[in-house]
Design an enzyme around this catalytic site. Sequence first.
Site, PDB file in Angstrom:
ATOM      1  N   TRP A 177      71.459  63.329  47.687  1.00  0.00           N
ATOM      2  CA  TRP A 177      72.189  63.183  46.414  1.00  0.00           C
ATOM      3  C   TRP A 177      72.594  61.748  46.106  1.00  0.00           C
ATOM      4  O   TRP A 177      73.131  61.466  45.052  1.00  0.00           O
ATOM      5  CB  TRP A 177      73.433  64.091  46.436  1.00  0.00           C
ATOM      6  CG  TRP A 177      73.120  65.533  46.187  1.00  0.00           C
ATOM      7  CD1 TRP A 177      71.915  66.063  45.832  1.00  0.00           C
ATOM      8  CD2 TRP A 177      74.031  66.644  46.254  1.00  0.00           C
ATOM      9  NE1 TRP A 177      72.018  67.426  45.686  1.00  0.00           N
ATOM     10  CE2 TRP A 177      73.300  67.800  45.937  1.00  0.00           C
ATOM     11  CE3 TRP A 177      75.392  66.773  46.561  1.00  0.00           C
ATOM     12  CZ2 TRP A 177      73.891  69.071  45.905  1.00  0.00           C
ATOM     13  CZ3 TRP A 177      75.975  68.020  46.538  1.00  0.00           C
ATOM     14  CH2 TRP A 177      75.230  69.159  46.207  1.00  0.00           C
ATOM     15  N   LYS A 178      72.388  60.860  47.062  1.00  0.00           N
ATOM     16  CA  LYS A 178      72.743  59.439  46.851  1.00  0.00           C
ATOM     17  C   LYS A 178      74.189  59.326  46.355  1.00  0.00           C
ATOM     18  O   LYS A 178      75.034  60.120  46.765  1.00  0.00           O
ATOM     19  CB  LYS A 178      71.731  58.777  45.910  1.00  0.00           C
ATOM     20  CG  LYS A 178      70.285  59.053  46.351  1.00  0.00           C
ATOM     21  CD  LYS A 178      69.246  58.246  45.649  1.00  0.00           C
ATOM     22  CE  LYS A 178      67.876  58.648  46.176  1.00  0.00           C
ATOM     23  NZ  LYS A 178      66.798  57.864  45.631  1.00  0.00           N
ATOM     24  N   GLU A 223      66.672  52.317  50.169  1.00  0.00           N
ATOM     25  CA  GLU A 223      67.789  51.719  49.417  1.00  0.00           C
ATOM     26  C   GLU A 223      68.769  51.042  50.376  1.00  0.00           C
ATOM     27  O   GLU A 223      69.419  50.055  50.017  1.00  0.00           O
ATOM     28  CB  GLU A 223      68.475  52.798  48.566  1.00  0.00           C
ATOM     29  CG  GLU A 223      67.599  53.167  47.369  1.00  0.00           C
ATOM     30  CD  GLU A 223      67.792  54.578  46.844  1.00  0.00           C
ATOM     31  OE1 GLU A 223      68.800  55.215  47.181  1.00  0.00           O
ATOM     32  OE2 GLU A 223      66.905  55.051  46.104  1.00  0.00           O
ATOM     33  N   GLU A 234      58.405  57.762  52.716  1.00  0.00           N
ATOM     34  CA  GLU A 234      58.842  57.560  51.335  1.00  0.00           C
ATOM     35  C   GLU A 234      58.309  56.222  50.819  1.00  0.00           C
ATOM     36  O   GLU A 234      58.945  55.168  51.037  1.00  0.00           O
ATOM     37  CB  GLU A 234      60.376  57.543  51.257  1.00  0.00           C
ATOM     38  CG  GLU A 234      61.026  58.837  51.672  1.00  0.00           C
ATOM     39  CD  GLU A 234      62.390  59.001  50.989  1.00  0.00           C
ATOM     40  OE1 GLU A 234      62.572  60.023  50.305  1.00  0.00           O
ATOM     41  OE2 GLU A 234      63.237  58.112  51.113  1.00  0.00           O
ATOM     42  N   SER A 239      59.869  60.891  44.151  1.00  0.00           N
ATOM     43  CA  SER A 239      59.552  61.586  42.905  1.00  0.00           C
ATOM     44  C   SER A 239      58.990  62.992  43.115  1.00  0.00           C
ATOM     45  O   SER A 239      58.113  63.437  42.359  1.00  0.00           O
ATOM     46  CB  SER A 239      58.608  60.742  42.033  1.00  0.00           C
ATOM     47  OG  SER A 239      59.255  59.553  41.637  1.00  0.00           O
ATOM     48  N   GLY A 291      65.351  63.314  45.936  1.00  0.00           N
ATOM     49  CA  GLY A 291      66.494  62.706  45.262  1.00  0.00           C
ATOM     50  C   GLY A 291      66.757  63.396  43.944  1.00  0.00           C
ATOM     51  O   GLY A 291      67.379  64.462  43.877  1.00  0.00           O
ATOM     52  N   GLY A 292      66.248  62.822  42.868  1.00  0.00           N
ATOM     53  CA  GLY A 292      66.518  63.286  41.510  1.00  0.00           C
ATOM     54  C   GLY A 292      66.447  64.796  41.312  1.00  0.00           C
ATOM     55  O   GLY A 292      67.381  65.408  40.780  1.00  0.00           O
TER      56      GLY A 292
HETATM   57  P1  PGA Z   1      63.553  60.644  44.308  1.00  0.00           P
HETATM   58  O1  PGA Z   1      64.303  60.037  45.603  1.00  0.00           O
HETATM   59  O2  PGA Z   1      63.177  62.057  44.636  1.00  0.00           O
HETATM   60  O3  PGA Z   1      64.584  60.575  43.199  1.00  0.00           O
HETATM   61  O4  PGA Z   1      62.366  59.775  44.059  1.00  0.00           O
HETATM   62  C1  PGA Z   1      63.850  60.336  46.887  1.00  0.00           C
HETATM   63  C2  PGA Z   1      64.661  59.600  47.896  1.00  0.00           C
HETATM   64  O5  PGA Z   1      65.122  58.493  47.605  1.00  0.00           O
HETATM   65  O6  PGA Z   1      64.872  60.084  49.018  1.00  0.00           O
END
Ligand code: PGA
Length: 259
Positions: A10-11, A100, A172, A218, A239-240
Site C-alpha cells: 500500500w506504500k 523506492e 520488480e 503494474s 501496488g496500485g
Molecule cells: P504497482 O507497484 O503495482 O503500483 O506498479 C508495485 C510495487 O511497487 O510493488
Amino acid sequence: MRKPIVAANWKMNKLKEDVREFVQDFKRKLPHGVLGRVDVVICPSVAHLALFSHEGLLPVGVAAGAQDSHWEDKGAYTGCVSAAMLKDLKVRYAIIGHSERRQHFSESNAMLAGKLRASLRSGLAPIFCVGERLEARDGGQTMNVLGEQMAALSDTPAELLGDPTQLVLAYEPVWAIGTGKVATVEQAQEAHAFLRRQLSTLRGEAWAQDVRILYGGSVTPENFGALIKCPDVDGGLVGGASLEVDKFVKLIEIAAQGA
Ligand code: PGA
C-alpha cells in the site's frame, strides 16, 4: 508445488478509517476457501500495522507485512522500525529493498544484506525486491543488475536460509512500477528463471524450487492471468491495484485458479 502469494504494497496510502473499511469490504468479498490455495499478505503503512494486531482486523489466513525493516534489533536509528518490533506486532513478512527505498533513501546492497539478515534472524519472512531500471534493460544489462542485487542474499549465513518458504523474492522492473507498463510474460519468465538459477547456486536446486518469486510492476486483473501462468512466477507484489478491494480480490482469485 509452490503456493502462490498475492501481496499488497500500500506504500504511503490510506488513513486509519480507509484501512478499516477496506478490510471489512475485503472480508465480505473474498470467496470462501480461496485462502487455502493462495497466501495473501497486506503491507500497509507502518502506522497502521498495530491496527491489524490490536484490533484483529485481518481475516484468519491473511498475513500482515511491513514495507521495510531495519538491520538492527534496536538502537539510535530515529524513524526506523526493527524486525523484532514487527514480530512483536505479529507481522509475518517485510518487504526489503523495494526500488523506492533504493532510490529515495539510497539503500545500498550492503544495507539490504543487513536487513535481510535481521529479518530472517527475527523470523520475519523477507520479500526481497530486485529489478533493473530502463537504461539497464535497454542496454542489455538486466541479468547483470539482478546478479549484483542478489549478492545481498549471498552474504546471508546459510543457517538463516534453511527454510525456503521463509524467503520470498520479488522481481520488480523499475520501469514497470506505477507506470502502467507491465513486463511481457517472456521478460518476466526470463528474469524469474535467472533468479531461480541464482538461488540454486546459493543453496541447491531442491531448495531453490521451493522459494516463491513474485512479479511486481503494474500488475492488474487484466495482465495477471498470463503472468501467473509462467512456470517461475509464483504470485504478485501489487501496488496500485491492491488499493481497491475489487481488484485485489480479483487478483487473489486469479492466483487461486492458476495454482
Ligand atoms: P504497482 O507497484 O503495482 O503500483 O506498479 C508495485 C510495487 O511497487 O510493488
